[in-house]
Design an enzyme around this catalytic site. Structure first.
Site, PDB file in Angstrom:
ATOM      1  N   SER A 125      -2.959  -0.274  12.487  1.00 48.01           N
ATOM      2  CA  SER A 125      -2.394  -0.339  11.148  1.00 48.01           C
ATOM      3  C   SER A 125      -1.405   0.799  10.966  1.00 48.01           C
ATOM      4  CB  SER A 125      -3.515  -0.217  10.115  1.00 48.01           C
ATOM      5  OG  SER A 125      -3.001   0.106   8.844  1.00 48.01           O
ATOM      6  N   CYS A 177       0.827  -1.218   0.000  1.00 47.45           N
ATOM      7  CA  CYS A 177       0.000   0.000   0.000  1.00 47.45           C
ATOM      8  C   CYS A 177       0.857   1.263   0.000  1.00 47.45           C
ATOM      9  CB  CYS A 177      -0.944  -0.020   1.185  1.00 47.45           C
ATOM     10  SG  CYS A 177      -2.052  -1.444   1.167  1.00 47.45           S
TER      11      CYS A 177
END
Length: 553
Positions: free
Chosen positions: A467, A193
């Site tokens: 996260s 990502c």
């Protein structure tokens, strides 16, 4: 060589016969046997492109004079595992990966390893194995994804345009059509990502510590440079075997400090605290949790990276990459050895120009302190971690009313039903390494806070973790965890909680006598998972402040 154990002497006739049955000719029996530990899977974008990199690594190994053997490892995507039972398995796979690499390398007496990795827990798991085995190893991280592109130059990223967009849609801020545009553009192709989330932070720290080649940490997954790095890494591992250069000669205390400083300068993922502690443990390096905070106070944040800022990995790469960050940090970086010969300061000196709109100089930092802070107090006697680079100035100090939830699901339901209001402190507990088990990431509730517009009026604390895509006033890794009788398990709805990040304090504003009375009646809840791998994991995993590692006891 280690492989002589299975290739040399008449006693090894059965071993050579099996190798020949695998297609290995006699002429290769005296070459270095190089294991390529690959975490390829077509389940997740961060690992889809690895088949191509495997070919280039293999070519490099054979060009260098070795013989390559592939073996597979699991690759779990935290994004896909998020918000359901699957997230219990994410952090534990770090230990599985380390054990699997160790098992194959020892069972087959491999001389060296190329560790092909990318996503969140795979990279630290492989580094743990490298440090534990202490045989020649080199890491190849498969590279970050490009940012998504939309009309009028808009850039899309995974966390902002999926998890946070979901909450914006729920709140009526965006339409269903706008939500679909986000979904279609957030992940345009292969790679980890796009922002400075856990996978990319760990890739950067791997390069900083000298365990991967220059620019490996930032070169995009789709780039030809990444292929060339893969080839060069294959060549290099043979040289490392020939010269017996092993990970513990690279993974020194000074190398870990350099990694922490680069992490702090970029505002990286709070998960790196867990992972660096775990890798240091395998390397035999003493690295107390307090080290992160000591260095944070003297290491400014020099970059504003997505998700909290505007820059993506593609921007960091062309701005100067890891070496550019080390150049800007100057004397704060210690001169340590890397596995490819150059020292860290030599690498920094090799960078001619740094784009200071992306990587600022020490004289003009984004923030005066580094991106991660370690908090203590009566809620977290052994520590808690916050990514302060993602916290607004308004929320650096905050006092609010506790709303307690004994799981992520309960907290998420309350958020989506509008039960959390300004002035609340969301407490999510029994989500630690043992209590979870697996110390799940709380990305869904933290993204919901931001998407619902509560990021400047509500804090969240947990014995779970976050996260790398998390931003906002979110404090995790609270130790000891609730399942071990930690004070976070004694908080009740309506209690007042004080957060003071500059002072590094997290306090429950309740009299000590009241807390002692609550502790006297506290009863540990039954395990959430009572069978299988996670049940075994829960029995042997340690607390977050020691890296959530598993022990032999």
């Amino acid at each position: 060589m280690r492989s002589d154990t299975i290739t040399q002497g008449f006693e090894r006739t059965p071993h050579r016969a099996l190798l020949k049955g695998s297609g290995v000719p006699q002429s290769q029996m005296d070459k270095p046997f190089i294991g390529v530990a690959t975490s390829f899977t077509d389940l997740i974008p961060g690992h889809v492109g690895m088949r191509d990199l495997e070919r280039f690594i293999e070519k490099g190994v054979h060009t260098g004079g070795g013989h390559a053997f592939f073996f597979g490892l699991p690759g779990v995507c935290d994004g896909i595992a998020m918000g359901h039972k699957g997230m219990h398995y994410s952090l534990p796979t770090r230990e599985l990966i380390a054990d699997m690499v160790e098992s194959v390398a020892e069972a087959h007496r491999l001389d060296g390893l190329v560790l092909l990795t990318n996503c969140d827990k795979i990279t630290p798991g492989m580094l743990m194995a490298a440090a534990r085995l202490d045989i020649p190893c080199i890491v190849v991280t498969a590279g970050p994804m490009m940012s998504g592109r939309g009309q009028e130059g808009r850039k899309f990223s995974f966390v902002t345009d999926t998890f946070e967009a979901m909450a914006r849609y729920k709140a009526g801020v965006i339409s269903e059509r706008e939500l679909m545009v986000c979904e279609e553009n957030a992940c345009p192709g292969i790679g980890s990502c796009q922002g400075l989330f856990t996978a990319n932070t760990m890739a950067i720290l791997t390069e900083t510590m000298g365990m991967s080649l220059p620019r490996c940490g930032t070169a995009l997954a789709v780039s030809a440079l990444k292929r060339r790095i893969a080839f060069a890494s294959g060549e290099k591992i043979v040289e490392l075997v020939q010269n017996n250069i092993t990970p513990r000669s690279i993974l020194t205390r000074e190398a870990f400090e350099n990694a922490i400083r680069v992490d702090l300068a970029l505002g990286g993922s709070s998960n790196t605290v867990l992972h660096l502690l775990a890798i240091a443990n395998e390397a035999g390096v003493e690295l107390p949790l307090e080290t992160f905070d000591i260095l944070a106070k003297e290491t400014p944040q020099l970059a504003s990276m997505n998700p909290a800022g505007e820059h993506f990995m593609e921007d960091l790469d062309v701005a100067g990459g890891v070496s550019g960050v080390m150049k800007q940090l100057g004397d704060k970086i210690k001169d340590t050895q890397t596995l490819f010969g150059l020292t860290t300061r030599q690498l920094a000196a090799s960078v001619e120009n740094v784009d200071e709109t992306v990587i600022r100089p020490l004289t003009n930092p984004v923030k005066k302190e580094g991106g991660i802070a370690v908090l203590f107090g009566n809620i977290a006697p052994k520590g808690a971690v916050v990514k302060q680079s993602g916290v607004s100035d308004k929320m650096m100090k905050f006092e609010g009313t506790a709303r307690c939830f004994d799981s992520e699901e309960l907290a998420m339901a309350a958020l989506m039903e509008g039960e959390i209001v300004a002035g609340n402190v969301v407490v999510i507990r029994y989500e630690g390494p043992k209590g979870g088990p697996g110390m799940r990431e709380m990305l869904a509730p933290t993204a919901a806070l931001m998407g619902l517009g509560l990021g400047d009026s509500v804090a969240l604390i947990t014995d779970g973790r976050f996260s790398g895509g998390t931003r906002g006033p979110c404090i995790g890794h609270i130790s000891p965890e609730a399942a071990q009788g930690g004070p976070i398990g004694l908080i009740q709805d309506g209690d007042r909680i004080s957060l003071d990040i500059p002072a590094r304090r997290l306090e429950l504003l309740v009299d000590e006598a009241v807390l002692q009375a609550r502790a006297a009646t506290w009863v540990a809840p039954p395990p959430k998972i009572a069978k299988g791998w996670l049940a075994r994991y829960a029995k042997v995993v340690t607390s977050a402040h020691t890296g959530a590692v598993t022990t032999a006891e």
